[in-house]
Design an enzyme around this catalytic site. Structure first.
Site, PDB file in Angstrom:
ATOM      1  N   TYR A 145       0.870  -1.245   0.041  1.00  0.00           N
ATOM      2  CA  TYR A 145      -0.040  -0.117   0.134  1.00  0.00           C
ATOM      3  C   TYR A 145       0.879   1.192  -0.004  1.00  0.00           C
ATOM      4  O   TYR A 145       0.536   2.313  -0.433  1.00  0.00           O
ATOM      5  CB  TYR A 145      -1.107   0.020   1.118  1.00  0.00           C
ATOM      6  CG  TYR A 145      -1.932  -0.973   1.188  1.00  0.00           C
ATOM      7  CD1 TYR A 145      -1.915  -2.291   0.315  1.00  0.00           C
ATOM      8  CD2 TYR A 145      -3.059  -1.117   1.980  1.00  0.00           C
ATOM      9  CE1 TYR A 145      -2.847  -3.186   0.347  1.00  0.00           C
ATOM     10  CE2 TYR A 145      -4.003  -2.115   2.197  1.00  0.00           C
ATOM     11  CZ  TYR A 145      -4.038  -3.075   1.365  1.00  0.00           C
ATOM     12  OH  TYR A 145      -4.682  -3.969   1.192  1.00  0.00           O
ATOM     13  N   LYS A 195       3.410 -15.313   4.202  1.00  0.00           N
ATOM     14  CA  LYS A 195       3.324 -15.917   3.258  1.00  0.00           C
ATOM     15  C   LYS A 195       4.974 -16.117   2.809  1.00  0.00           C
ATOM     16  O   LYS A 195       5.560 -16.069   1.754  1.00  0.00           O
ATOM     17  CB  LYS A 195       2.739 -15.413   2.006  1.00  0.00           C
ATOM     18  CG  LYS A 195       2.477 -16.209   0.589  1.00  0.00           C
ATOM     19  CD  LYS A 195       1.508 -17.283   0.606  1.00  0.00           C
ATOM     20  CE  LYS A 195       1.326 -18.141  -0.451  1.00  0.00           C
ATOM     21  NZ  LYS A 195       0.587 -19.314  -0.441  1.00  0.00           N
ATOM     22  N   ASP A 227      -3.051 -18.400   3.074  1.00  0.00           N
ATOM     23  CA  ASP A 227      -4.017 -19.149   2.602  1.00  0.00           C
ATOM     24  C   ASP A 227      -4.498 -20.019   3.439  1.00  0.00           C
ATOM     25  O   ASP A 227      -5.814 -20.347   3.596  1.00  0.00           O
ATOM     26  CB  ASP A 227      -3.452 -19.964   1.254  1.00  0.00           C
ATOM     27  CG  ASP A 227      -2.001 -20.280   1.473  1.00  0.00           C
ATOM     28  OD1 ASP A 227      -1.375 -19.935   2.268  1.00  0.00           O
ATOM     29  OD2 ASP A 227      -1.328 -20.870   0.494  1.00  0.00           O
ATOM     30  N   ASP A 251      -5.889  -6.707   5.743  1.00  0.00           N
ATOM     31  CA  ASP A 251      -7.115  -6.127   5.342  1.00  0.00           C
ATOM     32  C   ASP A 251      -8.114  -7.174   4.762  1.00  0.00           C
ATOM     33  O   ASP A 251      -9.302  -7.083   4.952  1.00  0.00           O
ATOM     34  CB  ASP A 251      -6.514  -5.241   3.937  1.00  0.00           C
ATOM     35  CG  ASP A 251      -7.534  -4.114   3.262  1.00  0.00           C
ATOM     36  OD1 ASP A 251      -8.801  -4.262   3.815  1.00  0.00           O
ATOM     37  OD2 ASP A 251      -7.219  -3.757   2.452  1.00  0.00           O
ATOM     38  N   ASP A 255     -11.749  -8.618   6.935  1.00  0.00           N
ATOM     39  CA  ASP A 255     -13.173  -8.576   6.416  1.00  0.00           C
ATOM     40  C   ASP A 255     -13.858 -10.088   6.370  1.00  0.00           C
ATOM     41  O   ASP A 255     -15.024 -10.059   6.667  1.00  0.00           O
ATOM     42  CB  ASP A 255     -12.941  -7.900   4.822  1.00  0.00           C
ATOM     43  CG  ASP A 255     -13.176  -6.404   4.879  1.00  0.00           C
ATOM     44  OD1 ASP A 255     -13.308  -5.697   6.007  1.00  0.00           O
ATOM     45  OD2 ASP A 255     -13.804  -5.872   3.942  1.00  0.00           O
TER      46      ASP A 255
END
Ligand code: NAD
Length: 365
Positions: A145, A195, A227, A251, A255
Site C-alpha cells: 500500500y 506467506k 492461504d 485487510d 473482512d
C-alpha cells in the site's frame, strides 16, 4: 470542587452512513459524560468526499490540525460513487491513508466477537462460531500500500502495473510488540500470518516476529501461511486468540472474519500509533443504504467503547457500552442487516436510542 477531566475528541463523520452512525455513538458518549462527570470536548471536522466538496481536498489541513490537537479521533466512514471518478489523490479514501500516515497510526486492532444473540445471523454453523473471541492486529503503514516503486507505466509498448511489498525490521518489530502485549492481556496465544514460502519480505516478517517472541516467553507463538489462515478462519475460528499480520493480508482476513459475526456493521476497530489513536467501525460508507435510517450503528458505538478503554483508560465505562449492546440485542432489537424472523426490526436511530437506554440503566445501577 474537583476539576472535571476533559478529553478532546476529533469527530469526523465523513460520508454516506458515516454521519448517521456517528450521531448515535455521540449519544452514548453524552450519557457517559452525564453520569461519570468526565467531559468530552468533541469537535467536528470534514473528511473524505464531504471535505472534497467543501474545500477541494479529502483531508484539509484544518482537519489534520484538529486530529493532531486531540486525545483521540472518531471516524464514521468515507467514500461513495459521487467521488469515484476523481483523480486518485482527491478521492475520499486518500484521507484515510493521509490520517494514518500523519498520525503515525501503525497498528490496527479488530476484535471479532460472536454475540450469543446473533449466532444465527452468521452464515456459518452455530458450533463453528459460538466461541469466537479473537483479535486481528493488522500492520497499517507498510506493505504494497505504501512501498515504492508503484504505478502503471508503459514498457515495451504495453501497460505494466507495479506495487512493491516492503517492510523494515523496525516496522515488523513494533507491530509484533503490540500484538505480543495484547496477547499477554488475553489468552497468551499469538498466531503470526505470512506467506514466507514465496515472499522474502514475509520471511523477514516471520524471522523478526520469532525474535521478538523471545521477549515474551509466556506467549505461545505460532506461524501460519495466509492461504491456510483464510481457510482456518472458516473451519475453526475459535482456535485463534490474537492474529498479527501484514497490511494487505490483514485487510483481507479481517473482512473475512467480520462475516463470522453476521454483519460488517457490528465490528469496531482501533488504530494506534505515535499520537492520538483513531477509532472507526470497519465498514465503509455504504452508499446503497445511506440516508434511509437502515445503517447498523453498533460497530461505531463499540468503537467508542474501544476508545474509552484504550485511549482514556475508562475500562468500566467501555464495558458498560459493550453490555448495553448485548442488552439491546437480547431485547430483540435488530437493524435490517442482522434482522431475523421474530425479532424487532428498527432503524439506526431507534437502535442507537435503545443502546443509550440500556447504557443509562447500567451506569446508574
Ligand atoms: P461498505 O462497507 O460500505 O458496504 C458493504 C456492504 O455492507 C453494503 O451492502 C452495505 O450496505 C453493508 N453495510 C456496511 N456497513 C453497514 C452498516 N453499518 N449497517 C448495515 N449494512 C452495512 O463497503 P463498499 O460498498 O465496498 O464501499 C462503499 C464505499 O465505502 C466505497 O467508497 C469505499 O471506498 C468506502 N470504504 C470506506 C471505508 C472507511 O471509511 N474506512 C472502508 C471501506 C470502504
Amino acid at each position: 470542587m474537583m476539576d472535571k477531566k476533559a478529553f478532546r475528541i476529533a469527530v469526523f463523520p465523513g460520508d454516506g452512513i458515516g454521519p448517521e452512525v456517528v450521531r448515535e455513538a455521540l449519544k452514548c458518549l453524552a450519557a457517559i459524560s452525564e453520569t461519570s462527570g468526565i467531559s468530552f470536548q468533541t469537535r467536528e471536522g470534514l473528511i473524505g468526499g464531504a471535505a472534497t466538496d467543501a474545500c477541494g481536498m479529502p483531508l484539509p489541513e484544518s482537519s489534520l490540525a484538529l486530529a493532531r490537537a486531540s486525545d483521540a479521533v472518531l471516524l464514521g466512514a468515507v467514500g461513495g460513487p459521487k467521488w469515484e471518478a476523481l483523480p486518485y489523490d482527491l478521492r475520499p479514501e486518500r484521507a484515510l491513508l493521509g490520517l494514518r500516515e500523519k498520525l503515525g497510526l501503525f497498528a490496527n486492532l479488530r476484535p471479532v466477537i460472536a454475540h450469543a444473540d446473533l449466532i444465527d445471523a452468521s452464515p456459518l454453523k452455530t458450533h463453528i462460531v459460538q466461541d469466537i473471541d479473537l483479535m486481528i492486529v493488522r500492520e497499517l503503514t507498510g506493505d504494497a500500500y505504501f512501498g515504492k516503486p508503484r504505478g502503471i507505466r508503459i514498457e515495451e509498448g504495453q501497460r505494466v502495473g507495479v506495487n512493491t511489498i516492503l517492510y523494515t525490521e523496525e516496522e515488523i518489530r513494533r507491530i509484533a510488540k503490540v500484538a505480543f502485549d495484547l496477547a499477554m492481556t488475553r489468552g497468551r496465544k499469538l498466531c503470526s500470518v505470512d506467506k514466507a514460502n514465496v515472499l522474502e519480505s514475509t520471511q523477514l516478517w516471520r524471522d523478526v516476529v520469532t525474535e521478538t517472541g523471545r521477549e515474551y516467553p509466556d506467549v505461545s507463538l505460532s506461524h501460519m501461511y495466509v492461504d491456510n489462515c483464510a481457510m482456518q478462519l472458516i473451519r475453526n475460528p475459535a482456535q485463534f486468540d490474537v492474529i498479527v499480520t501484514t497490511n494487505m493480508f490483514g485487510d483481507i482476513l479481517s473482512d473475512e472474519a467480520s462475516m463470522l459475526t453476521g454483519s460488517i456493521g457490528m465490528l469496531p476497530s482501533a488504530s494506534l500509533g505515535e499520537r492520538a489513536a483513531l477509532y472507526e467501525p470497519i465498514h465503509g460508507s455504504a452508499p446503497d443504504i445511506a440516508g434511509r435510517d437502515l445503517a447498523n450503528p453498533l460497530g461505531m458505538i463499540l468503537s467508542v467503547a474501544m476508545m474509552l478503554r484504550i485511549s482514556f483508560g475508562m475500562q468500566a465505562e467501555g464495558k458498560r457500552i459493550e453490555e448495553a449492546v448485548r442488552s439491546v440485542l437480547k431485547e430483540g432489537l435488530r437493524t435490517r442487516d442482522i434482522h431475523q424472523d421474530g425479532k424487532n426490526q428498527v432503524g439506526t436511530t431507534a437502535m442507537g436510542e435503545g443502546v443509550v437506554k440500556h447504557l443509562r440503566a447500567l451506569l446508574t445501577r
